[in-house]
Design a protein around this motif. Structure first.
Motif, PDB file in Angstrom:
ATOM      1  N   ALA A  66       0.813  -1.205   0.000  1.00  0.00           N
ATOM      2  CA  ALA A  66       0.000   0.000   0.000  1.00  0.00           C
ATOM      3  C   ALA A  66       0.852   1.262   0.000  1.00  0.00           C
ATOM      4  O   ALA A  66       0.337   2.360  -0.177  1.00  0.00           O
ATOM      5  CB  ALA A  66      -0.932   0.011   1.218  1.00  0.00           C
ATOM      6  N   LEU A  67       2.169   1.093   0.192  1.00  0.00           N
ATOM      7  CA  LEU A  67       3.060   2.249   0.281  1.00  0.00           C
ATOM      8  C   LEU A  67       3.858   2.494  -0.999  1.00  0.00           C
ATOM      9  O   LEU A  67       4.525   3.514  -1.122  1.00  0.00           O
ATOM     10  CB  LEU A  67       4.044   2.057   1.442  1.00  0.00           C
ATOM     11  N   ILE A  68       3.816   1.541  -1.940  1.00  0.00           N
ATOM     12  CA  ILE A  68       4.595   1.650  -3.174  1.00  0.00           C
ATOM     13  C   ILE A  68       3.671   1.434  -4.366  1.00  0.00           C
ATOM     14  O   ILE A  68       2.942   0.443  -4.421  1.00  0.00           O
ATOM     15  CB  ILE A  68       5.744   0.628  -3.212  1.00  0.00           C
ATOM     16  N   GLY A  69       3.701   2.344  -5.314  1.00  0.00           N
ATOM     17  CA  GLY A  69       2.859   2.241  -6.492  1.00  0.00           C
ATOM     18  C   GLY A  69       3.281   1.091  -7.399  1.00  0.00           C
ATOM     19  O   GLY A  69       4.358   0.518  -7.254  1.00  0.00           O
TER      20      GLY A  69
ATOM     21  N   GLY B 264      10.103   1.694 -13.467  1.00  0.00           N
ATOM     22  CA  GLY B 264       8.808   2.047 -12.903  1.00  0.00           C
ATOM     23  C   GLY B 264       8.608   1.471 -11.529  1.00  0.00           C
ATOM     24  O   GLY B 264       8.638   0.253 -11.350  1.00  0.00           O
ATOM     25  N   TYR B 265       8.456   2.345 -10.526  1.00  0.00           N
ATOM     26  CA  TYR B 265       8.145   1.952  -9.147  1.00  0.00           C
ATOM     27  C   TYR B 265       9.192   1.015  -8.548  1.00  0.00           C
ATOM     28  O   TYR B 265       8.872   0.136  -7.753  1.00  0.00           O
ATOM     29  CB  TYR B 265       6.751   1.309  -9.068  1.00  0.00           C
ATOM     30  N   ASP B 266      10.443   1.181  -8.940  1.00  0.00           N
ATOM     31  CA  ASP B 266      11.525   0.341  -8.428  1.00  0.00           C
ATOM     32  C   ASP B 266      12.086   0.970  -7.154  1.00  0.00           C
ATOM     33  O   ASP B 266      12.737   2.008  -7.212  1.00  0.00           O
ATOM     34  CB  ASP B 266      12.625   0.210  -9.486  1.00  0.00           C
ATOM     35  N   PRO B 267      11.853   0.365  -5.982  1.00  0.00           N
ATOM     36  CA  PRO B 267      12.332   0.958  -4.720  1.00  0.00           C
ATOM     37  C   PRO B 267      13.844   1.101  -4.660  1.00  0.00           C
ATOM     38  O   PRO B 267      14.358   1.951  -3.938  1.00  0.00           O
ATOM     39  CB  PRO B 267      11.832  -0.022  -3.650  1.00  0.00           C
TER      40      PRO B 267
END
Length: 289
Positions: free
Chosen positions: A59-62, A87-90
């Motif tokens: 829920a914290l990362i797109g 894309g959306y890579d922490p």
């Protein structure tokens, strides 16, 4: 009993200090903070979300809701664009680092379509057009062409910065594209040619006749600073609601109710803007239909 030499005693004392601090700061303190976090908040584990017992994300990362070719899945709400890695890579969190003056593309070589590089302006224009096409709304924006690139001219004048216009090029429209303007100051506009040097031209963005406030919201076409935002604006969610209702055969009012139930307010009542958690909302939709 013989005493240790002073230099050796000092080194042993230093080693003991390092060992004690390593245990306290490197082990006990992190464990204590993790324990407190586990008690006070479920965010300590990254707030994982599950569907049918399987982990589907955080829920914290797109994350993207697209097919293998990168096309939007029509039955799902779409997320904000991301510039973090692929894309959306922490592990690659960050922005594109492109600024407002980044408005001229590097045109691709016809033999290698992937050799070009889009400017920030063209990225925004292309995204806005894509969202408009997907949602069936006007995707036009100021300084964008109808084919979704930056509306930017390279203008040559007789005396460099002054004098009569001698040549005009649509810098972001590669030949054989038809330039978005037929002429500028009485001179026919050319399409851009890959590899040609236009550095001597004056850069002239053309606003066009797009509405001052575009239909497609800003967060639908721009990436966040982290590239990991899990939320979109309520305006972008509302824009997508008719498509979702149509694809899932749900009443539009029900879709709007789900959006509202997954909208969070401003932090402390005044920080930031309201947001809609895309993954949580899509999971709720899956439970509905």
């Amino acid at each position: 009993m013989s005493r240790l030499p002073l230099w050796l005693a000092q080194h042993l004392a230093a080693v003991r200090v390092v060992a004690v601090l390593t245990v306290i700061v490197g082990l006990l303190y992190p464990l204590a903070m993790t324990g407190v976090s586990q008690v006070l908040s479920n965010r300590a584990d990254g707030q994982p979300l599950y569907r049918d017992g399987k982990l589907v994300g955080s829920a914290l990362i797109g994350q993207s809701f697209t097919d293998s070719n990168g096309n939007a899945l029509p039955k799902y709400f779409q997320s904000r664009p991301s510039a973090a890695g692929n894309g959306y890579d922490p592990t690659a969190s960050g922005a594109s680092n492109l600024g407002p003056e980044n408005d001229v593309d590097t045109l691709p070589d016809p033999a290698d379509p992937k050799s070009g590089k889009q400017s920030l302006l063209t990225q925004i224009c292309a995204r806005s057009k894509a969202v408009g096409d997907l949602e069936g709304v006007d995707g036009s924006r100021p300084y964008c062409t109808s084919d979704g690139v930056g509306a930017v001219l390279g203008v040559y004048r007789a005396d460099g910065l002054t004098g009569n216009v001698t040549r005009v090029v649509s810098l972001n429209q590669a030949c054989p594209a038809i330039p978005f303007m037929q002429s500028y100051d009485g001179v026919a506009v050319e399409c851009g040619k890959p590899g040609e040097d236009y550095s001597a031209a004056l850069i002239v963005p053309i606003r066009g006749d797009a509405p001052r406030k575009p239909v497609v919201p800003a967060d639908a076409v721009t990436a966040s600073g982290s590239g990991l935002d899990p939320q979109i604006s309520p305006a972008y969610a509302d824009l997508q609601a008719p498509r979702i209702a149509r694809e899932r055969h749900l009443p539009l009012d029900r879709v709007h109710a789900l959006i509202q139930s997954h909208t969070t307010g401003r932090t402390l009542g005044f920080l930031g803007q309201p947001g809609v958690n895309v993954l949580e909302l899509n999971l709720a939709l899956d439970r509905e239909s």
